[in-house]
Motif scaffolding. Structure first.
Motif, PDB file in Angstrom:
ATOM      1  N   ALA A   1       0.827  -1.207   0.000  1.00  0.00           N
ATOM      2  CA  ALA A   1       0.000   0.000   0.000  1.00  0.00           C
ATOM      3  C   ALA A   1       0.865   1.263   0.000  1.00  0.00           C
ATOM      4  O   ALA A   1       0.617   2.212  -0.746  1.00  0.00           O
ATOM      5  CB  ALA A   1      -0.936  -0.009   1.204  1.00  0.00           C
ATOM      6  N   LEU A   2       1.899   1.279   0.842  1.00  0.00           N
ATOM      7  CA  LEU A   2       2.783   2.444   0.884  1.00  0.00           C
ATOM      8  C   LEU A   2       3.525   2.625  -0.433  1.00  0.00           C
ATOM      9  O   LEU A   2       3.671   3.752  -0.937  1.00  0.00           O
ATOM     10  CB  LEU A   2       3.782   2.292   2.031  1.00  0.00           C
ATOM     11  N   ALA A   3       4.000   1.503  -1.003  1.00  0.00           N
ATOM     12  CA  ALA A   3       4.730   1.588  -2.271  1.00  0.00           C
ATOM     13  C   ALA A   3       3.817   2.067  -3.393  1.00  0.00           C
ATOM     14  O   ALA A   3       4.216   2.910  -4.221  1.00  0.00           O
ATOM     15  CB  ALA A   3       5.329   0.234  -2.610  1.00  0.00           C
ATOM     16  N   SER A   4       2.581   1.568  -3.443  1.00  0.00           N
ATOM     17  CA  SER A   4       1.643   2.003  -4.488  1.00  0.00           C
ATOM     18  C   SER A   4       1.289   3.469  -4.328  1.00  0.00           C
ATOM     19  O   SER A   4       1.172   4.206  -5.327  1.00  0.00           O
ATOM     20  CB  SER A   4       0.377   1.138  -4.445  1.00  0.00           C
ATOM     21  N   ALA A   5       1.114   3.914  -3.085  1.00  0.00           N
ATOM     22  CA  ALA A   5       0.818   5.329  -2.852  1.00  0.00           C
ATOM     23  C   ALA A   5       1.969   6.218  -3.309  1.00  0.00           C
ATOM     24  O   ALA A   5       1.755   7.276  -3.916  1.00  0.00           O
ATOM     25  CB  ALA A   5       0.526   5.559  -1.371  1.00  0.00           C
ATOM     26  N   ALA A   6       3.197   5.772  -3.039  1.00  0.00           N
ATOM     27  CA  ALA A   6       4.361   6.549  -3.486  1.00  0.00           C
ATOM     28  C   ALA A   6       4.418   6.592  -5.003  1.00  0.00           C
ATOM     29  O   ALA A   6       4.689   7.657  -5.600  1.00  0.00           O
ATOM     30  CB  ALA A   6       5.636   5.943  -2.920  1.00  0.00           C
ATOM     31  N   GLY A   7       4.184   5.463  -5.656  1.00  0.00           N
ATOM     32  CA  GLY A   7       4.230   5.439  -7.116  1.00  0.00           C
ATOM     33  C   GLY A   7       3.143   6.280  -7.749  1.00  0.00           C
ATOM     34  O   GLY A   7       3.366   6.952  -8.755  1.00  0.00           O
ATOM     35  N   ALA A   8       1.938   6.253  -7.158  1.00  0.00           N
ATOM     36  CA  ALA A   8       0.815   6.992  -7.730  1.00  0.00           C
ATOM     37  C   ALA A   8       0.942   8.494  -7.526  1.00  0.00           C
ATOM     38  O   ALA A   8       0.385   9.280  -8.311  1.00  0.00           O
ATOM     39  CB  ALA A   8      -0.486   6.489  -7.120  1.00  0.00           C
ATOM     40  N   THR A   9       1.644   8.930  -6.509  1.00  0.00           N
ATOM     41  CA  THR A   9       1.746  10.367  -6.215  1.00  0.00           C
ATOM     42  C   THR A   9       3.075  10.976  -6.659  1.00  0.00           C
ATOM     43  O   THR A   9       3.101  12.038  -7.290  1.00  0.00           O
ATOM     44  CB  THR A   9       1.558  10.615  -4.715  1.00  0.00           C
ATOM     45  N   LEU A  10       4.164  10.309  -6.356  1.00  0.00           N
ATOM     46  CA  LEU A  10       5.488  10.862  -6.657  1.00  0.00           C
ATOM     47  C   LEU A  10       6.046  10.352  -7.981  1.00  0.00           C
ATOM     48  O   LEU A  10       7.110  10.802  -8.408  1.00  0.00           O
ATOM     49  CB  LEU A  10       6.468  10.512  -5.532  1.00  0.00           C
ATOM     50  N   GLY A  11       5.362   9.414  -8.607  1.00  0.00           N
ATOM     51  CA  GLY A  11       5.847   8.868  -9.867  1.00  0.00           C
ATOM     52  C   GLY A  11       5.280   9.556 -11.088  1.00  0.00           C
ATOM     53  O   GLY A  11       5.525   9.108 -12.213  1.00  0.00           O
ATOM     54  N   HIS A  12       4.528  10.638 -10.898  1.00  0.00           N
ATOM     55  CA  HIS A  12       3.943  11.379 -12.022  1.00  0.00           C
ATOM     56  C   HIS A  12       4.315  12.852 -11.907  1.00  0.00           C
ATOM     57  O   HIS A  12       4.482  13.385 -10.805  1.00  0.00           O
ATOM     58  CB  HIS A  12       2.417  11.227 -12.030  1.00  0.00           C
TER      59      HIS A  12
ATOM     60  N   PRO B   1       3.804  16.757 -11.726  1.00  0.00           N
ATOM     61  CA  PRO B   1       2.692  17.518 -11.125  1.00  0.00           C
ATOM     62  C   PRO B   1       1.716  18.057 -12.155  1.00  0.00           C
ATOM     63  O   PRO B   1       0.510  18.155 -11.891  1.00  0.00           O
ATOM     64  CB  PRO B   1       3.413  18.646 -10.385  1.00  0.00           C
ATOM     65  N   GLU B   2       2.217  18.418 -13.336  1.00  0.00           N
ATOM     66  CA  GLU B   2       1.319  19.018 -14.334  1.00  0.00           C
ATOM     67  C   GLU B   2       0.453  17.983 -15.039  1.00  0.00           C
ATOM     68  O   GLU B   2      -0.484  18.342 -15.767  1.00  0.00           O
ATOM     69  CB  GLU B   2       2.132  19.791 -15.385  1.00  0.00           C
ATOM     70  N   ALA B   3       0.790  16.705 -14.880  1.00  0.00           N
ATOM     71  CA  ALA B   3      -0.007  15.659 -15.527  1.00  0.00           C
ATOM     72  C   ALA B   3      -1.268  15.417 -14.710  1.00  0.00           C
ATOM     73  O   ALA B   3      -1.222  14.881 -13.596  1.00  0.00           O
ATOM     74  CB  ALA B   3       0.806  14.373 -15.648  1.00  0.00           C
ATOM     75  N   ASN B   4      -2.383  15.799 -15.262  1.00  0.00           N
ATOM     76  CA  ASN B   4      -3.657  15.679 -14.558  1.00  0.00           C
ATOM     77  C   ASN B   4      -4.280  14.325 -14.883  1.00  0.00           C
ATOM     78  O   ASN B   4      -5.039  14.174 -15.840  1.00  0.00           O
ATOM     79  CB  ASN B   4      -4.583  16.827 -14.973  1.00  0.00           C
ATOM     80  N   ARG B   5      -3.938  13.302 -14.080  1.00  0.00           N
ATOM     81  CA  ARG B   5      -4.422  11.958 -14.317  1.00  0.00           C
ATOM     82  C   ARG B   5      -5.237  11.485 -13.119  1.00  0.00           C
ATOM     83  O   ARG B   5      -4.898  11.806 -11.973  1.00  0.00           O
ATOM     84  CB  ARG B   5      -3.248  11.001 -14.547  1.00  0.00           C
ATOM     85  N   PRO B   6      -6.280  10.707 -13.350  1.00  0.00           N
ATOM     86  CA  PRO B   6      -7.115  10.240 -12.229  1.00  0.00           C
ATOM     87  C   PRO B   6      -6.288   9.404 -11.239  1.00  0.00           C
ATOM     88  O   PRO B   6      -5.500   8.550 -11.632  1.00  0.00           O
ATOM     89  CB  PRO B   6      -8.175   9.378 -12.927  1.00  0.00           C
ATOM     90  N   LEU B   7      -6.520   9.657  -9.963  1.00  0.00           N
ATOM     91  CA  LEU B   7      -5.747   8.978  -8.923  1.00  0.00           C
ATOM     92  C   LEU B   7      -5.986   7.473  -8.935  1.00  0.00           C
ATOM     93  O   LEU B   7      -5.055   6.684  -8.718  1.00  0.00           O
ATOM     94  CB  LEU B   7      -6.100   9.562  -7.546  1.00  0.00           C
ATOM     95  N   VAL B   8      -7.225   7.063  -9.197  1.00  0.00           N
ATOM     96  CA  VAL B   8      -7.537   5.635  -9.183  1.00  0.00           C
ATOM     97  C   VAL B   8      -6.731   4.899 -10.247  1.00  0.00           C
ATOM     98  O   VAL B   8      -6.137   3.839  -9.985  1.00  0.00           O
ATOM     99  CB  VAL B   8      -9.047   5.408  -9.408  1.00  0.00           C
ATOM    100  N   TRP B   9      -6.669   5.465 -11.450  1.00  0.00           N
ATOM    101  CA  TRP B   9      -5.903   4.827 -12.516  1.00  0.00           C
ATOM    102  C   TRP B   9      -4.414   4.836 -12.200  1.00  0.00           C
ATOM    103  O   TRP B   9      -3.686   3.896 -12.561  1.00  0.00           O
ATOM    104  CB  TRP B   9      -6.181   5.517 -13.847  1.00  0.00           C
ATOM    105  N   ARG B  10      -3.962   5.904 -11.559  1.00  0.00           N
ATOM    106  CA  ARG B  10      -2.541   5.949 -11.188  1.00  0.00           C
ATOM    107  C   ARG B  10      -2.207   4.854 -10.178  1.00  0.00           C
ATOM    108  O   ARG B  10      -1.151   4.223 -10.251  1.00  0.00           O
ATOM    109  CB  ARG B  10      -2.193   7.324 -10.614  1.00  0.00           C
ATOM    110  N   LEU B  11      -3.105   4.624  -9.221  1.00  0.00           N
ATOM    111  CA  LEU B  11      -2.875   3.579  -8.230  1.00  0.00           C
ATOM    112  C   LEU B  11      -2.869   2.194  -8.876  1.00  0.00           C
ATOM    113  O   LEU B  11      -1.999   1.369  -8.589  1.00  0.00           O
ATOM    114  CB  LEU B  11      -3.955   3.646  -7.144  1.00  0.00           C
ATOM    115  N   ILE B  12      -3.851   1.951  -9.756  1.00  0.00           N
ATOM    116  CA  ILE B  12      -3.929   0.643 -10.397  1.00  0.00           C
ATOM    117  C   ILE B  12      -2.700   0.398 -11.266  1.00  0.00           C
ATOM    118  O   ILE B  12      -2.078  -0.676 -11.217  1.00  0.00           O
ATOM    119  CB  ILE B  12      -5.218   0.538 -11.237  1.00  0.00           C
ATOM    120  N   ALA B  13      -2.325   1.412 -12.035  1.00  0.00           N
ATOM    121  CA  ALA B  13      -1.168   1.242 -12.921  1.00  0.00           C
ATOM    122  C   ALA B  13       0.120   1.057 -12.125  1.00  0.00           C
ATOM    123  O   ALA B  13       0.972   0.235 -12.474  1.00  0.00           O
ATOM    124  CB  ALA B  13      -1.046   2.451 -13.846  1.00  0.00           C
ATOM    125  N   ALA B  14       0.262   1.828 -11.045  1.00  0.00           N
ATOM    126  CA  ALA B  14       1.469   1.695 -10.221  1.00  0.00           C
ATOM    127  C   ALA B  14       1.572   0.292  -9.631  1.00  0.00           C
ATOM    128  O   ALA B  14       2.658  -0.307  -9.588  1.00  0.00           O
ATOM    129  CB  ALA B  14       1.455   2.747  -9.117  1.00  0.00           C
TER     130      ALA B  14
END
Length: 331
Positions: free
Chosen positions: A60-71, A73-86
């Motif tokens: 959970a911590l690793a996915s949260a880091a990937g979904a938030t810090l792996g994109h 800032p200007e890329a406006n992508r849905p958080l749910v998709w970022r979590l799933i992809a991460a």
């Protein structure tokens, strides 16, 4: 034409962003796993086996880091998709790391205990490539840096256990109360039964032992002094009796208990059965008068596990003889 090339470049960049976020997820999960394993090796926590809470928290911590810090800032992508992809891409990277470790062990002969430094290097590399942004809050950045420092410190201590043992020995010395409690749990045999004796003094000294791939251990050399409260007899095997036992007629020809034991062995059928005729103990008897003092040396072993000292047994029979240390003697 230029617009098509620009769109194609943007698409490739977006695709790489998703992959880098997964790399960051795998890198964070790898370092968390190395951290947990280091805590287990030091004896601070128990390394989990299987799919349990620790594994879920790490993912959970690793996915949260990937979904938030792996994109970006200007890329406006849905958080749910970022979590799933991460999570999905991170699992792919994790499978690749597991496969690489399998090849290192089976093909190159690298010992499993030597893999953590390899995982640290790979985890740091994945994080360095996947990290696209930093938290805006100063507090969040401080927490992130503190977590990295703590992770590295735990890993270094696990790599050099003798350094960790020196720190533990200084910060968590074996408390005298733990030694006294462990001794009282084991007692002093039937010398202390029926109110025959009482403890009037309790001295001890501690020797710490630091061995590689082992937890910090300690040997507590205790020297309790007992004072007899009434008269009783102690036979040749150290057993206290209220009355002097009568020596059987067939054993009266032996001068001492030791001679009788040597002459009358018997098969040992169980751990509780002595390998000699126990009636030999009746030959040597000594009467203890009220007010006498008896010193009963004993060595107790302790291990530092889960950030506390735990008694692990009586080491008196395995104690190494050292110059200047009195050895146990029968009462």
């Amino acid at each position: 034409m230029r617009q098509l090339k620009l769109v194609s470049a943007i698409d490739r960049r977006n695709a790489v962003d998703w992959i880098r976020a997964g790399a960051l997820t795998a890198g964070v999960a790898t370092l968390l796993g190395v951290w947990w394993k280091g805590l287990d090796r030091l004896g601070y926590l128990e390394w989990p086996a299987g799919f349990d809470a620790t594994f879920i928290v790490s993912i959970a911590l690793a996915s949260a880091a990937g979904a938030t810090l792996g994109h970006r800032p200007e890329a406006n992508r849905p958080l749910v998709w970022r979590l799933i992809a991460a999570l999905v891409v991170g699992i792919a990277f994790g499978a690749a790391l597991i496969g690489l470790s399998f090849l290192l062990v089976t093909k190159l002969g690298v010992a499993e205990r030597n893999l953590p430094p390899v995982f640290v290097v790979m985890g740091v590399g994945l994080i360095a490539w996947g990290l696209r942004s930093l938290p805006r809050s100063v507090g969040a950045r401080v927490v992130m840096v503190a977590g990295i420092v703590l992770l590295l410190a735990i890993r270094l201590l696990a790599t050099f256990p003798q350094v960790a043992h020196a720190i533990e020995q200084r910060l968590f010395p074996l408390p005298p109360a733990e030694v006294r409690s462990a001794w009282e749990q084991r007692g002093c045999g039937n010398l202390c039964d029926e109110g025959r004796t009482r403890v009037v003094d309790f001295q001890h000294e501690v020797d710490y032992e630091s061995e590689e791939h082992q937890h910090l251990s300690a040997l507590a050399h205790v020297r309790p002094t007992l004072e007899t409260t009434r008269a009783f007899f102690v036979d040749g095997c150290g057993w206290a009796r209220n009355e002097k036992p009568a020596v059987p007629e067939e054993l009266r020809g032996y001068p001492t208990t030791a001679a009788c034991k040597a002459a009358r062995p018997r098969p040992r059928l169980g751990q509780m059965m002595e390998p000699y005729d126990t009636r030999c103990c009746y030959i040597d008897n000594r009467q203890r008068q009220a007010g006498e003092r008896i010193v009963l040396p004993r060595t107790l072993r302790f291990s530092f596990v889960r950030l506390r000292w735990q008694p692990t047994g009586d080491a008196s029979s395995h104690e190494r003889r050292r110059p200047g240390r009195p050895q146990p003697s029968p009462p």
